[in-house]
Write a protein that holds these residues in place. Structure first.
Motif, mmCIF file in Angstrom:
data_model
loop_
_atom_site.group_PDB
_atom_site.id
_atom_site.type_symbol
_atom_site.label_atom_id
_atom_site.label_comp_id
_atom_site.label_asym_id
_atom_site.label_seq_id
_atom_site.Cartn_x
_atom_site.Cartn_y
_atom_site.Cartn_z
ATOM 1 N N PHE A 50 2.541 9.038 11.550
ATOM 2 C CA PHE A 50 2.074 9.273 13.174
ATOM 3 C C PHE A 50 2.899 8.156 14.009
ATOM 4 O O PHE A 50 2.290 7.821 14.927
ATOM 5 N N ASP A 51 4.334 7.952 13.414
ATOM 6 C CA ASP A 51 4.994 7.016 14.177
ATOM 7 C C ASP A 51 4.433 5.668 14.279
ATOM 8 O O ASP A 51 4.733 4.857 14.852
ATOM 9 N N GLN A 52 3.674 5.172 13.225
ATOM 10 C CA GLN A 52 2.869 4.077 13.122
ATOM 11 C C GLN A 52 2.771 3.664 11.596
ATOM 12 O O GLN A 52 3.207 4.477 10.332
ATOM 13 N N GLU A 53 2.663 2.219 11.138
ATOM 14 C CA GLU A 53 2.517 2.056 9.869
ATOM 15 C C GLU A 53 1.435 1.442 9.947
ATOM 16 O O GLU A 53 0.681 0.361 10.457
ATOM 17 N N PHE A 54 0.452 1.703 8.847
ATOM 18 C CA PHE A 54 -1.217 1.526 8.482
ATOM 19 C C PHE A 54 -1.071 0.651 7.248
ATOM 20 O O PHE A 54 -0.662 1.145 6.333
ATOM 21 N N ILE A 55 -1.912 -0.605 7.395
ATOM 22 C CA ILE A 55 -1.938 -1.389 6.234
ATOM 23 C C ILE A 55 -3.253 -1.704 5.980
ATOM 24 O O ILE A 55 -3.949 -2.178 7.047
ATOM 25 N N GLN A 56 -3.762 -1.900 4.757
ATOM 26 C CA GLN A 56 -4.996 -2.421 4.475
ATOM 27 C C GLN A 56 -5.049 -3.327 3.548
ATOM 28 O O GLN A 56 -4.295 -3.126 2.363
ATOM 29 N N LYS A 57 -5.776 -4.465 3.558
ATOM 30 C CA LYS A 57 -5.504 -5.354 2.262
ATOM 31 C C LYS A 57 -7.153 -5.689 1.974
ATOM 32 O O LYS A 57 -7.857 -5.310 2.526
ATOM 33 N N GLY A 58 -7.042 -6.019 0.519
ATOM 34 C CA GLY A 58 -8.158 -6.243 -0.023
ATOM 35 C C GLY A 58 -8.004 -6.989 -1.366
ATOM 36 O O GLY A 58 -7.089 -7.370 -1.582
ATOM 37 N N SER A 59 -9.150 -7.333 -2.061
ATOM 38 C CA SER A 59 -9.326 -7.779 -3.007
ATOM 39 C C SER A 59 -10.415 -7.470 -4.121
ATOM 40 O O SER A 59 -11.297 -7.019 -3.674
ATOM 41 N N PHE A 60 -10.191 -7.687 -5.310
ATOM 42 C CA PHE A 60 -11.172 -7.342 -6.353
ATOM 43 C C PHE A 60 -11.071 -8.160 -7.580
ATOM 44 O O PHE A 60 -10.129 -8.712 -7.891
ATOM 45 N N VAL A 61 -12.298 -8.287 -8.333
ATOM 46 C CA VAL A 61 -12.019 -9.027 -9.792
ATOM 47 C C VAL A 61 -12.382 -8.202 -10.803
ATOM 48 O O VAL A 61 -13.222 -7.035 -10.819
ATOM 49 N N VAL A 62 -11.679 -8.422 -12.036
ATOM 50 C CA VAL A 62 -11.944 -7.755 -13.221
ATOM 51 C C VAL A 62 -12.458 -8.688 -13.903
ATOM 52 O O VAL A 62 -12.017 -9.832 -14.526
ATOM 53 N N ARG A 63 -13.588 -8.510 -14.466
ATOM 54 C CA ARG A 63 -14.465 -9.660 -15.212
ATOM 55 C C ARG A 63 -14.661 -9.144 -16.568
ATOM 56 O O ARG A 63 -14.915 -7.941 -17.041
ATOM 57 N N SER A 64 -14.526 -10.266 -17.446
ATOM 58 C CA SER A 64 -14.912 -10.012 -18.805
ATOM 59 C C SER A 64 -16.228 -10.608 -19.086
ATOM 60 O O SER A 64 -16.855 -11.535 -18.645
ATOM 61 N N GLU A 65 -17.021 -9.623 -19.773
ATOM 62 C CA GLU A 65 -18.223 -9.839 -19.938
ATOM 63 C C GLU A 65 -18.923 -10.665 -21.209
ATOM 64 O O GLU A 65 -19.743 -11.421 -21.282
#
Length: 697
Positions: A598-613
């Protein structure tokens, strides 16, 4: 392989066939034949023999002969070596032995038994697999999965023998003793690991809310187990990245000690925060890997502004106000709407106490109440104007034939899933006195989630007492009765605190105050994953009218703790995008998703963790009794590691287990063999060649 020729008719028919072939040859070569003047008798006999063989071969086919060939098969009994391939063996004090000499000993035993048995090696832990070599790297132990696999793959009457080698420790799946008898073979077990009593401290669990608010009390629950540590002390310490948040010492009164401890921490940083728990190692404690634990909390940096609106003061208002002001990140204002105007947009959450009421407050308030999208909690009572509430179409409709009220206690609904309440809180709710609730039929315009239903005169009903709904992006909560102040007093009377009452109000407010964001690029993912989890990230792109579309390419860049970047592209699935990220090692990850549309650039940032149990490190003391039970229940035998060669001798000496010999017969018509036709053609060709050669033609 044995080969023989069978015919449909008696082989005595060969005699007339030979006589007929000789007669035909005699007529052709000896009766009025001019060749006897040109060729010697020996040459004529040679030609006649070749022709006779041709006639015999062709006439023999009239008997419809077939070839029978028999093949003998020797089927050895099957021996399955099922090896616990989890890390617990490698983490014990005999780690070096199990990674070197033990594997050589197993190979030697299996080579010896291969004289009598067909050998198959299985490894089990995270999964059950056919394996050539064992590396003891699986992060969990699931004995039940092994027996489920054997149940589906071992056939009855197959003379199968199973040798299970392990330490008897499982941390995944059900108790295999309930499944072992479903396997159609005896289970012989070999006890591995160290079964001696070991001094050990371990963190059983460390839990908290997934979400918390900055600089507010956040509950933490901890489970600790201590084996053979009587008389010593447990030193507990919980740390963030920058400071120690909690420290305590507990005395250990007996040899087998388990304790659960509750306490509060106050997060000082926003974002996804990791908190590490450690138990100080005791002198003589060999396994120290299970002395640690960690948890992750998504800390929100937002000061909640809440307005409690009313037009007649009530003790319930004071009870609600005191519960909410305990949180340092909450600002609560009391507003009498009959005397003061209120702007809904100044607040994150509105609490309407018995509004709209029979006093009929001003039009500006009602207009905001109808059109505002600020989340609200609405509490009904004796002065609520239910007819006006129905006309406003906020989301709740109450049908009343008469202006009647009833006393209703609360029954917590097991189906409620919007957020979690502690079991102790749920038990406390059942002891709270009844609320005065309008008697009628309740209906919701949108999907509703009932937290508690009404108990009227000891009769459970389906009528809601506390419920949640949502209109577009506006969250709504309804408490359908007045008298909350009695709940607060009862909580203190029974528990000497207002903990359970406050927890209810604050969890409701926490859910309502979390704003529902609606961006044109939405990424759905979990904040925390377990190592070896199948990680799936979903995304949706919306146009200006918020209709989902997936025509544009959606890119995804993932960075690990070393700042290494990896590029991916989402796949399309219907109207959504999906991305599978499997086998990510433990650690913290940052991502950026971007799409041009739609003639725009959409950006989403985030983070997550992979945990060893680290499930395997929590318990290292072997459990041979469990293995012995498996053997006894299945008709097998139990052996120690030092008796491994004795187990091999026992199975080799078992005379009831024998190889099966079977003979497989195959039949095929001679007509199916082209070599027969070739043989006849060769004989005719040879005869023709010799005649031409000897006659000089």
């Amino acid at each position: 392989m044995n080969i023989s020729i069978l015919t449909e008719h008696s082989l005595w028919w060969l005699l007339p066939i030979v006589v007929l072939a000789v007669a035909l040859v005699y007529v052709q070569y000896f009766y009025k034949n001019s060749l006897k003047n040109d060729l010697s008798l020996a040459k004529i006999l040679t030609l006649a023999s070749l022709r006779a063989l041709v006639y015999i071969g062709l006439l023999f086919l009239l008997l419809n002969p077939s070839i029978k060939y028999s093949q003998k098969h020797i089927e050895k009994p099957l021996l399955i070596w099922a090896q616990d391939n989890s890390q617990s063996l490698k983490l014990g004090k005999d780690s070096l032995y199990y990674q070197t000499q033990y594997l050589a000993d197993v190979d030697a035993v299996l080579k010896k038994m291969s004289q009598k048995y067909e050998i198959q090696k299985l490894g089990f832990g995270d999964e059950v697999n056919v394996q050539k070599d064992f590396d003891f790297t699986d992060q969990s132990s699931d004995y039940a999965a092994l027996f489920t696999y054997l149940k589906n793959n071992v056939k009855a009457g197959q003379q199968t023998q199973l040798i299970l080698a392990g330490d008897g420790l499982y941390n995944k799946g059900n108790d295999a003793r309930f499944l072992v008898q479903e396997v159609k073979c005896p289970v012989h077990t070999i006890a591995l690991g160290d079964a001696a009593s070991q001094k050990d401290l371990s963190v059983v669990f460390l839990r908290s809310n997934k979400l918390a608010f900055l600089k507010s009390n956040t509950p933490v629950r901890l489970g600790i187990k201590a084996d053979y540590c009587k008389g010593e002390e447990i030193v507990i310490q919980l740390d963030s990245d920058t400071e120690t948040l909690y420290r305590d010492t507990l005395a250990i009164p007996n040899e087998s000690y388990y304790v659960e401890k509750d306490f509060f921490i106050i997060p000082q940083k926003s974002g996804l925060q990791k908190y590490r728990l450690s138990l100080k190692a005791l002198k003589g404690e060999s396994n120290r890997k299970n002395n640690k634990g960690e948890m992750l909390i998504d800390v929100l940096d937002s000061k909640r502004k809440i307005a409690i609106c009313y037009d007649s003061y009530h003790p319930d208002i004071a009870a609600i106000h005191s519960a909410l002001t305990e949180q340092s990140n909450t600002s609560v204002r009391l507003i009498d709407v009959s005397k003061k105007q209120v702007d809904f947009s100044d607040f994150n959450l509105m609490i309407f106490y018995q509004l709209p009421s029979v006093k009929h407050v001003g039009g500006n308030f009602l207009n905001q109440l109808t059109h505002s999208r600020v989340p609200f909690m609405l509490i009904l009572g004796g002065v609520s104007d239910l007819n006006l509430l129905n006309r406003l179409s906020l989301g709740l409709n109450v049908e009343q034939s008469q202006d009647l009220y009833q006393n209703a206690r609360m029954a917590y609904s097991d189906k409620f899933s919007l957020f979690e309440m502690d079991e102790e809180d749920k038990k406390a709710f059942s002891t709270f006195p009844p609320l005065m609730s309008p008697m009628g039929k309740y209906g919701f315009n949108q999907e509703s989630h009932v937290m508690g239903t009404q108990i009227v005169k000891a009769v459970s009903t389906e009528t809601p007492l506390i419920a949640f709904s949502q209109r577009d992006d506006q969250k709504q909560a309804y408490i359908l009765g007045e008298g909350l102040w009695r709940w607060k007093l009862q909580d203190y009377k029974l528990n000497q605190s207002h903990e359970h009452f406050n927890a209810l109000l604050n969890r409701m407010v926490q859910y309502l105050a979390l704003k529902v964001k609606r961006n044109q690029l939405m990424i759905q993912y979990d904040k925390v994953y377990k190592e070896r989890d199948a990680i799936r990230i979903e995304a949706q792109v919306y146009d200006e009218t918020y209709q989902a579309t997936n025509k544009a390419d959606l890119k995804f860049i993932l960075k690990n703790e070393k700042n290494e970047a990896f590029s991916y592209q989402f796949e399309r699935s219907g109207k959504v995008y999906v991305l599978d990220l499997n086998n990510l090692p433990s650690g913290e990850y940052q991502f950026e998703a971007s799409v041009k549309a739609f003639d725009q650039e959409f950006i989403q940032k985030g983070s997550f963790v992979v945990r060893s149990e680290n499930l395997e490190s929590k318990q290292l003391q072997a459990n041979p009794a469990f293995l012995k039970d498996l053997s006894e229940l299945s008709g097998g035998e139990h052996f120690s590691l030092s008796q491994m060669s004795q187990l091999a001798d026992t199975l080799l000496a078992n005379k009831t287990i024998k190889a099966r010999i079977s003979v497989e017969n195959h039949f095929s018509s001679v007509l199916n063999f082209s070599c027969i036709l070739c043989f006849v053609v060769i004989l005719l060709g040879l005869e023709w060649f010799l005649r031409k050669y000897w006659l000089g033609i």
